[in-house]
Design an enzyme around this catalytic site. Structure first.
Site, PDB file in Angstrom:
ATOM      1  N   CYS A  27     -11.209  14.591  -7.750  1.00 25.91           N
ATOM      2  CA  CYS A  27     -11.129  15.687  -8.706  1.00 25.91           C
ATOM      3  C   CYS A  27      -9.655  16.047  -8.858  1.00 25.91           C
ATOM      4  O   CYS A  27      -8.817  15.662  -8.046  1.00 25.91           O
ATOM      5  CB  CYS A  27     -11.847  16.927  -8.197  1.00 25.91           C
ATOM      6  SG  CYS A  27     -13.636  16.739  -8.100  1.00 25.91           S
ATOM      7  N   GLY A  56     -10.569  12.426 -12.582  1.00 31.79           N
ATOM      8  CA  GLY A  56     -11.985  12.730 -12.795  1.00 31.79           C
ATOM      9  C   GLY A  56     -12.317  12.727 -14.262  1.00 31.79           C
ATOM     10  O   GLY A  56     -11.642  13.413 -15.038  1.00 31.79           O
ATOM     11  N   ASN A 130     -10.809  20.365  -4.967  1.00 31.39           N
ATOM     12  CA  ASN A 130     -10.698  18.908  -4.851  1.00 31.39           C
ATOM     13  C   ASN A 130     -10.902  18.545  -3.386  1.00 31.39           C
ATOM     14  O   ASN A 130     -10.103  18.948  -2.543  1.00 31.39           O
ATOM     15  CB  ASN A 130      -9.316  18.464  -5.333  1.00 31.39           C
ATOM     16  CG  ASN A 130      -9.025  16.991  -5.071  1.00 31.39           C
ATOM     17  OD1 ASN A 130      -7.872  16.587  -5.021  1.00 31.39           O
ATOM     18  ND2 ASN A 130     -10.045  16.179  -4.905  1.00 31.39           N
ATOM     19  N   GLY A 131     -11.962  17.793  -3.104  1.00 31.16           N
ATOM     20  CA  GLY A 131     -12.182  17.362  -1.724  1.00 31.16           C
ATOM     21  C   GLY A 131     -13.653  17.405  -1.365  1.00 31.16           C
ATOM     22  O   GLY A 131     -14.504  17.664  -2.216  1.00 31.16           O
ATOM     23  N   TYR A 273      -3.802   4.041  -4.960  1.00 27.54           N
ATOM     24  CA  TYR A 273      -4.597   3.951  -6.194  1.00 27.54           C
ATOM     25  C   TYR A 273      -4.788   5.263  -6.958  1.00 27.54           C
ATOM     26  O   TYR A 273      -4.625   5.295  -8.171  1.00 27.54           O
ATOM     27  CB  TYR A 273      -5.969   3.369  -5.840  1.00 27.54           C
ATOM     28  CG  TYR A 273      -6.944   3.384  -6.993  1.00 27.54           C
ATOM     29  CD1 TYR A 273      -6.769   2.559  -8.106  1.00 27.54           C
ATOM     30  CD2 TYR A 273      -8.044   4.249  -6.985  1.00 27.54           C
ATOM     31  CE1 TYR A 273      -7.667   2.586  -9.170  1.00 27.54           C
ATOM     32  CE2 TYR A 273      -8.944   4.271  -8.044  1.00 27.54           C
ATOM     33  CZ  TYR A 273      -8.756   3.442  -9.128  1.00 27.54           C
ATOM     34  OH  TYR A 273      -9.626   3.474 -10.170  1.00 27.54           O
TER      35      TYR A 273
END
Ligand code: SF4
Length: 500
Positions: A27, A56, A130-131, A273
């Protein structure tokens, strides 16, 4: 409110959704506090989310507040699909938070889109997360036993409930966030918006990045520095693992009581990435780290060749590094159709098989008659690589050698990355020489785990590399499949399993 005229779910039975054989991002979060600068916070958040779209693509949303009311809009889809100029005109206020989502916990549905706005005794509480939490299941169960009702299936709602409960018992929202950090475990780069404050915090391990920027007197928080560039904000610094930053009319202050002095664990795959090449994370350029991985790969796995190519987009930087180190020329070998997103729809099964061809094509002039060294960041299931190798051979490549700028994936991730289960990971099924045969390359080499951390030398944070090594920085979730954990070490112990 909905930004779409067609109900997408009505169509699902009639088409195939073709997914790339890559890991999914987690995210992205973005927030801004306007401090006498006359900024249009809703529109700036839109541009910030646009820059974070790579993190995302399932859903996105923006919430704004003007001290009294919270206005929000969120929906399934990409940022430019969800937000029209009319909607953005209405998102006025002084503070804004935004979110782009790919679901790693909780399903892919509109109600799970963020930001998450909750109303409680102290007013409105809005979060963008995010996580993934490793103890969300237990905390959720505890709440449910006490009679709480959850509106979503995402662990971010667990975070919101814990913060709300702690806020009622404490004097300030920042103290409630600090108390939340003592209760939840796992990965979170989190933005919290109250009527008068914007708060950012990063879990004590620092699994996910979070940066601070400034536009004149106003502060911006974002998952990556590329989003600061997109809105014209000056990069100030990274939020430290365990740090809470509080932004209000008095400026920004910091609470570092939860900062760890050692064993921090930024996800190393952010460098390999996830993050955008033009971002800096914890003091290290993502682009430079990818080139360093390519250089290291050339040292560990040299091979005679005529041309080094990268799989667009994520293999390009490492390919440049490999070419630099090896002295073999870098060139374009695969051309990407820029108008296809990360998923696209095909009408039949056979078209689905050909999906890779629609997205990537070989540049015959470049690869014909050559010994090609193809670089990519990872192999997940192996299906995409096999098709790319065929495309290159069909275009006349004499040899195809594959080099991967990360070690093989062997372990599941519990911190917000969608690493598929072991039965789908090609490196869990075959030793490397077998993988080479399955995907049809002349040779295959992965980056070794022993040099993995060197790709981001100078980072202010330590690293998580658990999906490659099985060394998890935190306890793993109690409810996970025990068999999966038990079996994984056996694969690594196999004498056949060597990094070639
Ligand atoms: Fe990143 Fe892998 Fe750690 Fe997950 S397990 S946080 S993908 S390094």
């Amino acid at each position: 409110m909905s930004g779409n005229n067609i109900n997408k779910t009505d169509l699902i039975d009639d088409v195939n959704v073709v997914e790339e054989d890559v890991l999914k991002e987690e995210c992205g979060v973005f927030g801004i506090y306007n401090n006498n600068d006359d900024l249009e916070v809703g529109k700036l958040t839109y541009y910030g989310l646009y820059a974070l779209q790579h993190r995302g693509q399932e859903s996105c949303g923006i919430a704004v507040t003007d001290d009294t009311v919270v206005k929000q809009y969120k929906d399934m889809g990409l940022v430019p699909e969800v937000f029209s100029p009319d909607i953005l005109e209405k998102l006025t206020g002084n503070i804004a938070v935004g979110h782009v989502r790919y679901s790693t916990a909780g399903g892919s549905m509109r109600q799970n889109a963020q930001p998450l706005v909750s109303r409680y005794l102290k007013g409105a509480l809005t979060i963008s997360h995010n996580g993934n939490l490793v103890n969300a299941y237990e905390i959720r169960e505890q709440f449910e036993k006490e009679g709480f009702i959850f509106q979503t299936t995402i662990d971010s709602e667990v975070l919101a409930l814990v913060i709300a409960r702690e806020r009622v018992k404490n004097d300030s929202i920042e103290e409630a966030v600090a108390k939340m950090m003592d209760i939840v475990e796992g990965s979170y780069s989190l933005l919290v918006m109250s009527p008068k404050k914007l708060i950012g915090c990063r879990d004590p391990y620092g699994f996910r990045p979070l940066v601070i920027g400034k536009i004149d007197n106003s502060y911006v928080l974002a998952s990556e520095s590329c989003a600061l560039d997109a809105v014209g904000a000056k990069f100030i610094r990274d939020v430290e693992p365990g740090e809470i930053v509080i932004i209000d009319e008095n400026g920004m202050r910091s609470d570092k009581r939860r900062c760890k002095t050692k064993d921090t664990a930024l996800c190393i795959f952010e460098y390999i990435y996830f993050a955008r090449s033009d971002s800096y994370i914890d003091g290290v350029s993502v682009y430079e780290s990818r080139k360093a991985a390519g250089r290291q790969l050339a040292i560990e796995h040299p091979v005679d060749g005529d041309l080094v190519i990268g799989v667009p987009d994520s293999g390009i930087d490492a390919a440049i590094g490999y070419a630099e180190q090896s002295g073999i020329p870098y060139g374009l070998g695969l051309v990407k159709n820029r108008y296809i997103g990360r998923t696209f729809i095909s009408p039949t099964q056979s078209a689905r098989e050909d999906g890779v061809k629609v997205k990537l094509n070989a540049l015959r002039q470049s690869v014909e008659g050559k010994r090609v060294i193809m670089i990519d960041d990872s192999i997940v299931r192996g299906t995409t690589v096999a098709r790319l190798v065929k495309i290159l051979r069909d275009a006349g490549a004499k040899e195809v050698h594959m080099r991967i700028s990360s070690p093989p994936f062997l372990w599941p991730c519990y911190y917000g990355t969608d690493v598929p289960s072991k039965d789908k990971l090609i490196a869990c099924k075959y030793p490397i020489e077998e993988i080479a045969k399955v995907v049809g390359v002349d040779s295959l080499g992965y980056l070794g785990t022993e040099n993995l951390h060197n790709i981001a030398k100078g980072s202010k944070c330590g690293f998580c590399d658990a999906c490659f090594t099985g060394r998890y920085p935190t306890p793993v979730p109690k409810h996970v499949n025990e068999e999966e954990l038990e079996n994984a070490p056996e694969i690594r112990k196999s004498p056949k399993f060597t990094i070639c």
